[in-house]
Write a protein that holds these residues in place. Structure first.
Motif, short mmCIF file in Angstrom:
data_model
loop_
_atom_site.label_atom_id
_atom_site.label_comp_id
_atom_site.label_asym_id
_atom_site.label_seq_id
_atom_site.Cartn_x
_atom_site.Cartn_y
_atom_site.Cartn_z
N ILE A 16 0.84 -1.21 0.00
CA ILE A 16 0.00 0.00 0.00
C ILE A 16 0.87 1.25 0.00
CG2 ILE A 16 -1.62 1.36 1.40
CD1 ILE A 16 -2.78 -1.40 2.33
N THR A 17 1.91 1.26 0.83
CA THR A 17 2.78 2.44 0.95
C THR A 17 3.58 2.68 -0.33
OG1 THR A 17 2.93 2.02 3.32
CG2 THR A 17 4.58 3.49 2.36
N GLU A 18 4.16 1.62 -0.89
CA GLU A 18 4.89 1.76 -2.17
C GLU A 18 3.99 2.38 -3.22
OE1 GLU A 18 7.64 -2.31 -2.11
OE2 GLU A 18 5.67 -2.31 -3.08
N GLN A 19 2.81 1.80 -3.38
CA GLN A 19 1.90 2.26 -4.44
C GLN A 19 1.51 3.71 -4.23
OE1 GLN A 19 -1.82 2.83 -4.21
NE2 GLN A 19 -1.55 3.58 -6.30
N ARG A 20 1.17 4.08 -3.03
CA ARG A 20 0.73 5.45 -2.75
C ARG A 20 1.86 6.45 -3.00
NH1 ARG A 20 -1.18 5.00 2.49
NH2 ARG A 20 0.89 5.47 3.27
N ILE A 21 3.06 6.15 -2.50
CA ILE A 21 4.17 7.09 -2.64
C ILE A 21 4.66 7.15 -4.08
CG2 ILE A 21 6.58 7.54 -1.99
CD1 ILE A 21 5.84 6.54 0.83
N HIS A 53 3.27 7.54 14.78
CA HIS A 53 2.00 8.02 15.30
C HIS A 53 0.97 8.34 14.22
CE1 HIS A 53 4.25 11.61 14.25
NE2 HIS A 53 3.10 12.23 14.18
N ALA A 54 1.43 8.60 12.98
CA ALA A 54 0.53 9.00 11.90
C ALA A 54 0.25 7.87 10.91
CB ALA A 54 1.12 10.21 11.16
N GLY A 55 0.82 6.71 11.12
CA GLY A 55 0.61 5.60 10.19
C GLY A 55 1.94 5.06 9.70
N VAL A 56 1.94 4.48 8.50
CA VAL A 56 3.18 3.93 7.95
C VAL A 56 4.08 5.09 7.54
CG1 VAL A 56 4.23 2.47 6.20
CG2 VAL A 56 2.02 1.85 7.15
N ALA A 57 5.28 5.13 8.08
CA ALA A 57 6.24 6.19 7.77
C ALA A 57 7.19 5.77 6.66
CB ALA A 57 7.05 6.55 9.01
N ALA A 58 7.48 4.48 6.56
CA ALA A 58 8.43 4.00 5.57
C ALA A 58 8.20 2.52 5.33
CB ALA A 58 9.86 4.23 6.05
N ALA A 59 8.53 2.08 4.13
CA ALA A 59 8.37 0.66 3.80
C ALA A 59 9.35 0.31 2.68
CB ALA A 59 6.94 0.37 3.36
N GLY A 60 9.75 -0.95 2.66
CA GLY A 60 10.65 -1.40 1.61
C GLY A 60 10.61 -2.90 1.48
N ARG A 61 11.17 -3.36 0.37
CA ARG A 61 11.24 -4.80 0.15
C ARG A 61 12.60 -5.17 -0.41
NH1 ARG A 61 7.02 -6.98 -3.92
NH2 ARG A 61 5.73 -5.19 -3.39
N THR A 105 12.82 -1.83 -3.25
CA THR A 105 12.07 -0.59 -3.05
C THR A 105 12.40 0.02 -1.69
OG1 THR A 105 10.12 -1.65 -2.04
CG2 THR A 105 10.11 -1.41 -4.45
N VAL A 106 12.38 1.33 -1.66
CA VAL A 106 12.48 2.10 -0.42
C VAL A 106 11.51 3.26 -0.59
CG1 VAL A 106 13.95 3.56 1.00
CG2 VAL A 106 14.89 1.47 0.01
N ALA A 107 10.45 3.26 0.19
CA ALA A 107 9.42 4.29 0.09
C ALA A 107 9.28 4.98 1.45
CB ALA A 107 8.08 3.67 -0.32
N ILE A 108 9.58 6.28 1.47
CA ILE A 108 9.57 7.05 2.72
C ILE A 108 8.54 8.19 2.60
CG2 ILE A 108 10.98 8.33 4.39
CD1 ILE A 108 12.23 5.66 3.87
N GLU A 109 7.65 8.27 3.56
CA GLU A 109 6.70 9.39 3.56
C GLU A 109 7.48 10.69 3.79
OE1 GLU A 109 3.68 9.75 2.81
OE2 GLU A 109 2.79 7.75 2.92
N PRO A 110 7.05 11.80 3.14
CA PRO A 110 7.77 13.07 3.29
C PRO A 110 7.99 13.49 4.74
CG PRO A 110 6.19 13.23 1.50
CD PRO A 110 5.97 11.89 2.15
N ARG A 111 7.03 13.22 5.62
CA ARG A 111 7.17 13.66 7.02
C ARG A 111 8.34 12.97 7.72
NH1 ARG A 111 3.14 9.78 7.26
NH2 ARG A 111 3.46 8.15 8.84
N VAL A 117 14.54 7.41 10.05
CA VAL A 117 13.73 6.31 9.54
C VAL A 117 14.41 5.58 8.39
CG1 VAL A 117 11.59 5.80 8.29
CG2 VAL A 117 11.51 7.07 10.41
N ILE A 118 15.03 6.30 7.47
CA ILE A 118 15.66 5.61 6.34
C ILE A 118 16.79 4.70 6.83
CG2 ILE A 118 17.29 7.48 5.78
CD1 ILE A 118 16.91 6.64 2.80
N GLY A 119 17.51 5.13 7.84
CA GLY A 119 18.55 4.28 8.42
C GLY A 119 17.98 3.02 9.03
N TRP A 120 16.89 3.18 9.77
CA TRP A 120 16.25 2.01 10.38
C TRP A 120 15.73 1.06 9.30
CZ3 TRP A 120 12.91 5.54 13.96
CH2 TRP A 120 13.73 6.09 14.95
N LEU A 121 15.11 1.63 8.26
CA LEU A 121 14.52 0.81 7.20
C LEU A 121 15.59 0.02 6.45
CD1 LEU A 121 11.94 0.04 5.58
CD2 LEU A 121 12.54 1.93 4.04
#
Length: 198
Positions: A16-21, A53-61, A105-111, A117-121
């Motif tokens: 969902i996050t990949e597609q949206r971003i 707190h606002a939902g998915v902040a980052a996702a990757g595969r 993939t690496v998808a990060i929400e702008p916030r 977060v990118i380091g953690w992901l």
């Protein structure tokens, strides 16, 4: 942080996050297009999602490629012969196997882009790769500026043979090979320190 295989909650959140971003930033990435592009690799993927707190902040595969007959998405997208590439990279001698991972993939929400977060992901994605096959390297199509930064940090990264920087998803990018494993001698350096901590 939520991690899992193709039928997990992590996979659902990541898709969902990949597609949206991707659709928001490059358009044309509706759910059907994403399924066509990534669906063939789902069974060989590990998914990582980070929720705040606002939902998915980052996702990757990350995608496993056990042999040249089951290539990475990057090899398919770049129309590279997997057997030839792996032979030219001398993967069997260097790493004991012809099987690489792909940081696909690496998808990060702008916030979350100015946070750790990118380091953690990416750190978790690399950790999962090492946990499943610690000797396998990773291929990736990396933004050219980030590729150069990684070289400056001392990360073992090299250009894929026969490739050069070109536009990929609207960004100048370099197909690359990353050596497996952690690199503790650069843990304290800026962003890579955060990635290592993650």
């Amino acid at each position: 942080m939520i991690v899992g295989g193709p039928k997990s909650l992590a996979a659902q959140l990541t898709r969902i996050t990949e597609q949206r971003i991707f659709d928001r930033e490059w358009s044309g990435h509706d759910a059907d297009m994403m399924l066509r592009e990534y669906g063939p690799y789902d069974d060989r993927s590990i998914f990582v999602a980070i929720v705040d707190h606002a939902g998915v902040a980052a996702a990757g595969r990350t995608i496993w490629s056990p042999n040249p007959q089951e290539p990475t998405k990057a090899e398919v997208d770049l129309e590279i012969d997997s057997a030839d590439l792996r032979s030219e990279l001398d993967l069997e001698r260097r790493f004991g196997s012809l099987a690489p991972w792909e940081i696909a993939t690496v998808a990060i929400e702008p916030r979350a882009r100015q946070s750790e977060v990118i380091g953690w992901l990416v750190g978790e994605m690399r950790y999962q790769e090492m946990s499943h096959n610690g000797l396998a390297p990773s291929v990736a199509i990396v933004a050219s500026a980030f590729f150069r930064m990684m070289q400056c940090w001392g990360i073992e990264i090299e250009e894929l043979p026969g490739t050069e920087a070109s536009e990929y998803l609207g960004v100048m990018s370099q197909p690359a090979l990353l050596a497996p494993g952690a690199m503790p001698h650069i843990r304290s350096r800026g962003m890579f320190g955060r990635l290592s901590d993650g």
